[in-house]
Design a protein around this motif. Structure first.
Motif, PDB file in Angstrom:
ATOM      1  N   THR A 110      -7.460  19.420   0.166  1.00  0.00           N
ATOM      2  CA  THR A 110      -7.051  18.684   1.352  1.00  0.00           C
ATOM      3  C   THR A 110      -7.836  17.389   1.482  1.00  0.00           C
ATOM      4  N   TRP A 111      -9.125  17.427   1.180  1.00  0.00           N
ATOM      5  CA  TRP A 111      -9.949  16.217   1.236  1.00  0.00           C
ATOM      6  C   TRP A 111      -9.484  15.191   0.202  1.00  0.00           C
ATOM      7  N   ILE A 112      -9.205  15.635  -1.009  1.00  0.00           N
ATOM      8  CA  ILE A 112      -8.735  14.708  -2.045  1.00  0.00           C
ATOM      9  C   ILE A 112      -7.392  14.098  -1.645  1.00  0.00           C
ATOM     10  N   ALA A 113      -6.482  14.918  -1.113  1.00  0.00           N
ATOM     11  CA  ALA A 113      -5.168  14.412  -0.698  1.00  0.00           C
ATOM     12  C   ALA A 113      -5.308  13.399   0.434  1.00  0.00           C
ATOM     13  N   TYR A 114      -6.205  13.677   1.374  1.00  0.00           N
ATOM     14  CA  TYR A 114      -6.408  12.755   2.496  1.00  0.00           C
ATOM     15  C   TYR A 114      -6.978  11.425   2.019  1.00  0.00           C
ATOM     16  N   GLN A 115      -7.986  11.477   1.165  1.00  0.00           N
ATOM     17  CA  GLN A 115      -8.591  10.239   0.663  1.00  0.00           C
ATOM     18  C   GLN A 115      -7.616   9.464  -0.217  1.00  0.00           C
ATOM     19  N   SER A 116      -6.789  10.168  -0.980  1.00  0.00           N
ATOM     20  CA  SER A 116      -5.778   9.491  -1.799  1.00  0.00           C
ATOM     21  C   SER A 116      -4.734   8.823  -0.922  1.00  0.00           C
ATOM     22  N   ASN A 158       0.813  -1.202   0.000  1.00  0.00           N
ATOM     23  CA  ASN A 158       0.000   0.000   0.000  1.00  0.00           C
ATOM     24  C   ASN A 158       0.858   1.267   0.000  1.00  0.00           C
ATOM     25  N   VAL A 159       1.880   1.265  -0.850  1.00  0.00           N
ATOM     26  CA  VAL A 159       2.744   2.425  -1.009  1.00  0.00           C
ATOM     27  C   VAL A 159       2.144   3.277  -2.119  1.00  0.00           C
ATOM     28  N   PHE A 160       2.472   4.563  -2.133  1.00  0.00           N
ATOM     29  CA  PHE A 160       1.933   5.470  -3.135  1.00  0.00           C
ATOM     30  C   PHE A 160       2.143   4.927  -4.544  1.00  0.00           C
ATOM     31  N   GLU A 161       1.091   4.916  -5.331  1.00  0.00           N
ATOM     32  CA  GLU A 161       1.225   4.530  -6.727  1.00  0.00           C
ATOM     33  C   GLU A 161       1.995   5.599  -7.504  1.00  0.00           C
ATOM     34  N   GLU A 162       1.716   6.844  -7.184  1.00  0.00           N
ATOM     35  CA  GLU A 162       2.471   7.952  -7.785  1.00  0.00           C
ATOM     36  C   GLU A 162       2.862   8.893  -6.659  1.00  0.00           C
ATOM     37  N   ASP A 163       3.862   9.687  -6.901  1.00  0.00           N
ATOM     38  CA  ASP A 163       4.322  10.601  -5.865  1.00  0.00           C
ATOM     39  C   ASP A 163       3.276  11.683  -5.629  1.00  0.00           C
ATOM     40  N   PRO A 164       3.000  12.007  -4.374  1.00  0.00           N
ATOM     41  CA  PRO A 164       2.023  13.062  -4.092  1.00  0.00           C
ATOM     42  C   PRO A 164       2.592  14.433  -4.456  1.00  0.00           C
ATOM     43  N   PRO A 165       1.767  15.309  -5.013  1.00  0.00           N
ATOM     44  CA  PRO A 165       2.238  16.660  -5.348  1.00  0.00           C
ATOM     45  C   PRO A 165       2.339  17.507  -4.076  1.00  0.00           C
ATOM     46  N   LEU A 166       3.485  17.499  -3.455  1.00  0.00           N
ATOM     47  CA  LEU A 166       3.659  18.135  -2.156  1.00  0.00           C
ATOM     48  C   LEU A 166       3.422  19.634  -2.205  1.00  0.00           C
ATOM     49  N   LYS A 167       3.843  20.273  -3.293  1.00  0.00           N
ATOM     50  CA  LYS A 167       3.659  21.725  -3.404  1.00  0.00           C
ATOM     51  C   LYS A 167       2.179  22.092  -3.392  1.00  0.00           C
ATOM     52  N   SER A 168       1.389  21.371  -4.139  1.00  0.00           N
ATOM     53  CA  SER A 168      -0.051  21.634  -4.181  1.00  0.00           C
ATOM     54  C   SER A 168      -0.727  21.302  -2.852  1.00  0.00           C
ATOM     55  N   ILE A 169      -0.276  20.249  -2.189  1.00  0.00           N
ATOM     56  CA  ILE A 169      -0.875  19.863  -0.916  1.00  0.00           C
ATOM     57  C   ILE A 169      -0.546  20.879   0.169  1.00  0.00           C
ATOM     58  N   PHE A 170       0.700  21.358   0.210  1.00  0.00           N
ATOM     59  CA  PHE A 170       1.057  22.370   1.205  1.00  0.00           C
ATOM     60  C   PHE A 170       0.329  23.683   0.953  1.00  0.00           C
ATOM     61  N   LEU A 171       0.159  24.039  -0.302  1.00  0.00           N
ATOM     62  CA  LEU A 171      -0.612  25.246  -0.621  1.00  0.00           C
ATOM     63  C   LEU A 171      -2.064  25.080  -0.187  1.00  0.00           C
ATOM     64  N   PRO A 227     -10.864   3.967  -2.887  1.00  0.00           N
ATOM     65  CA  PRO A 227     -11.083   3.778  -4.323  1.00  0.00           C
ATOM     66  C   PRO A 227     -11.781   4.997  -4.939  1.00  0.00           C
ATOM     67  N   GLY A 228     -11.316   5.399  -6.094  1.00  0.00           N
ATOM     68  CA  GLY A 228     -11.898   6.533  -6.787  1.00  0.00           C
ATOM     69  C   GLY A 228     -11.153   7.833  -6.553  1.00  0.00           C
ATOM     70  N   TYR A 229     -10.231   7.845  -5.615  1.00  0.00           N
ATOM     71  CA  TYR A 229      -9.441   9.042  -5.333  1.00  0.00           C
ATOM     72  C   TYR A 229      -8.000   8.798  -5.749  1.00  0.00           C
ATOM     73  N   SER A 230      -7.411   9.800  -6.354  1.00  0.00           N
ATOM     74  CA  SER A 230      -6.031   9.713  -6.797  1.00  0.00           C
ATOM     75  C   SER A 230      -5.413  11.098  -6.710  1.00  0.00           C
ATOM     76  N   TYR A 231      -4.101  11.131  -6.613  1.00  0.00           N
ATOM     77  CA  TYR A 231      -3.415  12.420  -6.586  1.00  0.00           C
ATOM     78  C   TYR A 231      -3.557  13.165  -7.912  1.00  0.00           C
ATOM     79  N   LYS A 232      -3.929  12.440  -8.947  1.00  0.00           N
ATOM     80  CA  LYS A 232      -4.133  13.084 -10.250  1.00  0.00           C
ATOM     81  C   LYS A 232      -5.374  13.972 -10.259  1.00  0.00           C
ATOM     82  N   LEU A 233      -6.270  13.801  -9.290  1.00  0.00           N
ATOM     83  CA  LEU A 233      -7.464  14.635  -9.204  1.00  0.00           C
ATOM     84  C   LEU A 233      -7.189  16.024  -8.636  1.00  0.00           C
ATOM     85  N   ILE A 234      -6.011  16.200  -8.055  1.00  0.00           N
ATOM     86  CA  ILE A 234      -5.677  17.511  -7.470  1.00  0.00           C
ATOM     87  C   ILE A 234      -5.348  18.473  -8.600  1.00  0.00           C
ATOM     88  N   PRO A 235      -6.050  19.612  -8.653  1.00  0.00           N
ATOM     89  CA  PRO A 235      -5.777  20.584  -9.705  1.00  0.00           C
ATOM     90  C   PRO A 235      -4.368  21.165  -9.558  1.00  0.00           C
TER      91      PRO A 235
END
Length: 134
Positions: free
Chosen positions: A111-117, A42-55, A122-130
């Protein structure tokens, strides 16, 4: 006789601890095949966009603070006119509420999308973050 009972008890304890009630070993897959390792651990499938999440976390916290202050001044919980009568804080409370909601809404959404990802829902991914393409 007491020594023989103690010795037999000790040998039974050693035998049960060696086998144990659940002595299954956990097999860790080879880390060279990242696809299998990610699937099993259960490791990240893709790297989380840290810059967008911190913003998003920054916008979420600033929006929460501004909304709280604006609502408290507008409802009279915080009597700002008592301390600064010339400032006209009741009029400025509406601008705090507007600016707070402008920053709170996108911050809470991302923040909600990042938390669920992160949880792996299921259905949430870091790719959904604008703006995550950076």
């Amino acid at each position: 006789m007491a020594e023989s009972e103690g010795a037999s008890l000790l040998s039974q304890t050693e035998a049960s601890s060696a086998q144990g009630p659940r002595s299954r070993r956990r097999v860790v897959p080879d880390r060279s095949d990242k696809r299998i390792y990610r699937q099993h651990n259960n490791v990240f499938e893709e790297d989380p966009p840290l810059k967008s999440i911190f913003l998003a976390l920054f916008l979420f916290s600033v929006g929460t603070i501004m909304l709280t202050l604006g609502i408290c001044v507008l409802t009279g919980v915080i009597d700002a006119d008592k301390h600064w009568p010339e400032a006209g804080w009741k009029n400025q409370a509406i601008s705090f509420i507007v600016l707070g909601s402008i920053s709170f809404l996108p911050g809470s959404y991302v923040t909600w999308i990042a938390y669920q990802s992160f949880k792996g829902t299921p259905g949430y991914s870091y790719k959904l973050i604008p703006g995550a393409e950076d």
